[in-house]
Every structure is written in structure tokens, then in C-alpha cells.
Design an enzyme around this catalytic site. Structure first.
Site, PDB file in Angstrom:
ATOM      1  N   CYS A  33       0.865  -1.182   0.000  1.00  0.00           N
ATOM      2  CA  CYS A  33       0.000   0.000   0.000  1.00  0.00           C
ATOM      3  C   CYS A  33       0.902   1.232   0.000  1.00  0.00           C
ATOM      4  O   CYS A  33       2.128   1.122   0.125  1.00  0.00           O
ATOM      5  CB  CYS A  33      -0.890  -0.007   1.239  1.00  0.00           C
ATOM      6  SG  CYS A  33       0.078   0.079   2.770  1.00  0.00           S
TER       7      CYS A  33
ATOM      8  N   CYS B 196       2.709   5.862   8.878  1.00  0.00           N
ATOM      9  CA  CYS B 196       1.787   6.011   7.749  1.00  0.00           C
ATOM     10  C   CYS B 196       0.877   7.215   8.002  1.00  0.00           C
ATOM     11  O   CYS B 196       0.330   7.360   9.099  1.00  0.00           O
ATOM     12  CB  CYS B 196       0.936   4.746   7.616  1.00  0.00           C
ATOM     13  SG  CYS B 196      -0.383   4.944   6.405  1.00  0.00           S
TER      14      CYS B 196
ATOM     15  N   HIS C 239      -0.167  -4.722  19.610  1.00  0.00           N
ATOM     16  CA  HIS C 239       0.245  -4.382  18.239  1.00  0.00           C
ATOM     17  C   HIS C 239       0.897  -3.001  18.266  1.00  0.00           C
ATOM     18  O   HIS C 239       0.412  -2.094  18.939  1.00  0.00           O
ATOM     19  CB  HIS C 239      -0.974  -4.375  17.295  1.00  0.00           C
ATOM     20  CG  HIS C 239      -0.599  -4.248  15.848  1.00  0.00           C
ATOM     21  ND1 HIS C 239      -0.327  -3.026  15.264  1.00  0.00           N
ATOM     22  CD2 HIS C 239      -0.424  -5.173  14.875  1.00  0.00           C
ATOM     23  CE1 HIS C 239      -0.014  -3.215  13.992  1.00  0.00           C
ATOM     24  NE2 HIS C 239      -0.068  -4.512  13.727  1.00  0.00           N
TER      25      HIS C 239
ATOM     26  N   GLU D 254       0.888  -0.517  16.339  1.00  0.00           N
ATOM     27  CA  GLU D 254       0.024   0.617  15.986  1.00  0.00           C
ATOM     28  C   GLU D 254      -0.867   1.014  17.166  1.00  0.00           C
ATOM     29  O   GLU D 254      -1.065   2.201  17.450  1.00  0.00           O
ATOM     30  CB  GLU D 254      -0.847   0.291  14.766  1.00  0.00           C
ATOM     31  CG  GLU D 254      -1.631   1.515  14.311  1.00  0.00           C
ATOM     32  CD  GLU D 254      -2.653   1.241  13.227  1.00  0.00           C
ATOM     33  OE1 GLU D 254      -3.700   1.918  13.241  1.00  0.00           O
ATOM     34  OE2 GLU D 254      -2.411   0.372  12.359  1.00  0.00           O
TER      35      GLU D 254
ATOM     36  N   THR E  42      -5.929   0.854  12.064  1.00  0.00           N
ATOM     37  CA  THR E  42      -6.235   0.985  10.629  1.00  0.00           C
ATOM     38  C   THR E  42      -6.277  -0.349   9.881  1.00  0.00           C
ATOM     39  O   THR E  42      -6.694  -0.397   8.732  1.00  0.00           O
ATOM     40  CB  THR E  42      -5.184   1.881   9.926  1.00  0.00           C
ATOM     41  OG1 THR E  42      -3.904   1.260  10.052  1.00  0.00           O
ATOM     42  CG2 THR E  42      -5.152   3.268  10.519  1.00  0.00           C
TER      43      THR E  42
ATOM     44  N   SER F 196       1.748  -9.665  10.869  1.00  0.00           N
ATOM     45  CA  SER F 196       1.071  -8.610  10.107  1.00  0.00           C
ATOM     46  C   SER F 196      -0.427  -8.695  10.351  1.00  0.00           C
ATOM     47  O   SER F 196      -1.083  -9.653   9.925  1.00  0.00           O
ATOM     48  CB  SER F 196       1.375  -8.775   8.611  1.00  0.00           C
ATOM     49  OG  SER F 196       0.427  -8.088   7.839  1.00  0.00           O
ATOM     50  N   SER F 197      -0.965  -7.694  11.028  1.00  0.00           N
ATOM     51  CA  SER F 197      -2.391  -7.690  11.378  1.00  0.00           C
ATOM     52  C   SER F 197      -3.270  -7.758  10.128  1.00  0.00           C
ATOM     53  O   SER F 197      -4.190  -8.564  10.044  1.00  0.00           O
ATOM     54  CB  SER F 197      -2.712  -6.428  12.180  1.00  0.00           C
ATOM     55  OG  SER F 197      -4.104  -6.297  12.348  1.00  0.00           O
ATOM     56  N   ASN F 198      -2.967  -6.921   9.126  1.00  0.00           N
ATOM     57  CA  ASN F 198      -3.858  -6.891   7.957  1.00  0.00           C
ATOM     58  C   ASN F 198      -3.806  -8.205   7.173  1.00  0.00           C
ATOM     59  O   ASN F 198      -4.802  -8.632   6.599  1.00  0.00           O
ATOM     60  CB  ASN F 198      -3.576  -5.666   7.079  1.00  0.00           C
ATOM     61  CG  ASN F 198      -2.331  -5.794   6.240  1.00  0.00           C
ATOM     62  OD1 ASN F 198      -2.370  -6.357   5.159  1.00  0.00           O
ATOM     63  ND2 ASN F 198      -1.214  -5.279   6.728  1.00  0.00           N
TER      64      ASN F 198
ATOM     65  N   SER G 156       2.019  -5.333   3.439  1.00  0.00           N
ATOM     66  CA  SER G 156       3.480  -5.177   3.566  1.00  0.00           C
ATOM     67  C   SER G 156       4.248  -6.265   2.804  1.00  0.00           C
ATOM     68  O   SER G 156       5.452  -6.402   2.970  1.00  0.00           O
ATOM     69  CB  SER G 156       3.890  -5.149   5.045  1.00  0.00           C
ATOM     70  OG  SER G 156       3.194  -6.119   5.780  1.00  0.00           O
TER      71      SER G 156
END
Length: 315
Positions: free
Chosen positions: A16, A100, A128, A130, A169, A227-229, A272
Site C-alpha cells: 500500500c 503512515c 500491536h 500501531e 487501521t 502482520s495484522s492486515n 506489507s
């Protein structure tokens, strides 16, 4: 005869704009100041990317205390608590913030709510980076964390009439909708963000997975376990009707026995994960099957974020 296999390639997938920018920041810092450049926490959650930058001269550390005063340090894309840049300034370090911009937007939102005297509930994952970074924007106790619908029932707020919520996010859009509904039901006066906090890239990648999951016998998400996403994409695939959804870091991680007798595989990648790893996975299938690749595009992305000014100026 080689077995026929259809690969459904999700689009958008992979990098992204925030990840792209963060990697560029490390590369430009190395060009500007030479090696070593220190990076607090993995710049993005991907081993391949981190190893590549390490080979170019980046040194990855967990805390600012692990960095010398006389070398530049970069803060990861996930964001950092306010105390980190404050400490770097106090030590007179050169630092570049690769947070970000969409995460920074959530930080500013939280600060605005706080200025209005609101206590904040953050929807996110404990531990996490973030979440730690966002909660660390404000004094202790000003941001309360909820991870599930169940947590909403037990969260103890100061004043139910003076609260707001923000979100990490990289969450599952569907899970977050349920948690927001629970918050609105328990706290009718809660203030939400003007625009969804979950970033465009997370949402787009989840929508693309929903499009390919029902027609895929199996679905592979290329991404890192931290990686959360990426992990959310596996969950989204399972919910959208794919019987076998798996996270793989590299082609070597594919469990070929589990894919025995299948006719179609969906492939996507977390925000990522670089395209080179997706190509590696596609090539691994080509080596074993007679592959037909079908790209399923659900959105187009053309967002680009500028790198900080300090890197655009000559050394």
C-alpha cells in the site's frame, strides 16, 4: 498429464502507499546519511523487506535505548508513542518518522477528542505496535482498548456522555462494524470518526478477497504472521466461503498435500508483502500445475504519500 489449475489473483493486493513510503524513507536515509541507519521496530511487518533493508545497512532495534546518539533513527510505519520522538529530541538525535499518514490521522483525531475533554475507546489489538503508538499519544487512562464485542460490555469509562472512539487501521471491516454497533448501543452519545479509520488499503484488500474466496477451493495470503492486515485477510477468506485459507510467508511455506485434488486457488497478499513474493508463489504453482491466471480487480489504487521534507533536502 499436468493437472489444470485456475489461479484467481486478487487486485488490489500487496504493498500500500504507506508501506511504499516507509521503505522509501529507509532507502533515502541510507543514501543521504550512509550506513548504518537505525530503525525502531520492523519498518513494516515483512521479513523479506526487513532482510533486504538490513543488507543495505539498516539496523533494526526494538527501543530507542538501543540506538547511538550520533546516527539517524527511523520510526516504523505503525507509529510510535509521543514519548519516543520526545526522547529522540532530548538526545539531539536525527530522526525521521515513517508513520503512515493514515495512522497519523488517527493520532490527530485522538488528540482532538482529548482536547474536547472526551475519553477515548480504541478498537484494536493489544500489543500491536500501531495500538501502542495510538494509545501512547495521550496520558495513561485517556485511551481504553477494546478488542471484541464482549469487551464493550465491560469497559469502564469515566463518563458515558463524554467519550469517542478510534480504530486501528488494519482491522477486519466486518468485525469492526459489529464492535462499533455494540459501542453505539451501550453509549448512545459516543463520537465516531468523520470518516472510517480503517485504511483504504485494508478495506480494498478485504473486498478483493471476498470476491475471489467463494470461487476458490483454497486461498493463500502472502504475508507475515505478525502482520495484522494479512491475518485479517485469512479470516475474511474463511468467512466468505473458502474452505481452506492459509497465511504463507514464502512459496516454501505452501502445504502442497493440503491442496491435493483442488481445481482453483485464490492468491492475495497483505499490505506489507512485496510483489516479488507473490510472483514466487505463482511460479511455484506453475511448476506443478497447468496454470491459468485470472486477475479479479475490485478497486484501483493510485494514492501516493510524500516522504518527509528532511529526506528531500540535500545532506
Amino acid at each position: 498429464m499436468t493437472q489444470a489449475l485456475t489461479l484467481y489473483l486478487a487486485a488490489p493486493r500487496g504493498f500500500c502507499a504507506g508501506v511504499d513510503r516507509a521503505i522509501k524513507i529507509v532507502e533515502m536515509a541510507l543514501e543521504k546519511w550512509g550506513a548504518p541507519v537505525y530503525v525502531r521496530h520492523e519498518i513494516v511487518h515483512n521479513k523479506y523487506v526487513v532482510d533486504d533493508l538490513r543488507a543495505k545497512g539498516a539496523v533494526f532495534v526494538e527501543e530507542l535505548a538501543d540506538c547511538p546518539d550520533d546516527r539517524p533513527v527511523i520510526f516504523s510505519a505503525h507509529g510510535v508513542p509521543k514519548s519516543v520522538p520526545a526522547e529522540a529530541s532530548q538526545r539531539e538525535m536525527i530522526y525521521v518518522d515513517a508513520t503512515c499518514p493514515l495512522v497519523s490521522k488517527v493520532h490527530m483525531e485522538a488528540a482532538r477528542h482529548h482536547e474536547k475533554g472526551l475519553q477515548i475507546i480504541m478498537i484494536g489489538h493489544a500489543g500491536h505496535p500501531e495500538t501502542i503508538g495510538t494509545m501512547g499519544q495521550l496520558p495513561d487512562g485517556e485511551v481504553l482498548l477494546v478488542e471484541t464485542v464482549e469487551d464493550v460490555a465491560s469497559v469502564a469509562v469515566r463518563d458515558p456522555a463524554n467519550i469517542a472512539y478510534v480504530t486501528q487501521t488494519t482491522l477486519s471491516v466486518d468485525d469492526t462494524t459489529d464492535i462499533v454497533a455494540a459501542l453505539n448501543a451501550r453509549f448512545p452519545q459516543i463520537v465516531g470518526p468523520h470518516k472510517e479509520d480503517i485504511c483504504y488499503a485494508t478495506t480494498n484488500r478485504q473486498e478483493a478477497v471476498k470476491a475471489i474466496a467463494p470461487k476458490s477451493d483454497a486461498l493463500l495470503v502472502v504475508g507475515a504472521p505478525n502482520s495484522s492486515n494479512s491475518r485479517r485477510l485469512v479470516e475474511v477468506a474463511s468467512r466468505a466461503g473458502c474452505k481452506y485459507a492459509q497465511l504463507v510467508q514464502r512459496a516454501d511455506d505452501i502445504d502442497w498435500r493440503a491442496l491435493d485434488g483442488i481445481a482453483s486457488v485464490g492468491i492475495t497478499a497483505g499490505a506489507s508483502a512485496p510483489e516479488v513474493l507473490i510472483n514466487e508463489v505463482v511460479d511455484a504453482f506453475r511448476a506443478r500445475y497447468d496454470v491459468t491466471v485470472k486477475v479479479v480487480e475490485t478497486a484501483q489504487e493510485n494514492i501516493e504519500f510524500k516522504v518527509p521534507k528532511v529526506l528531500r533536502e540535500p545532506a
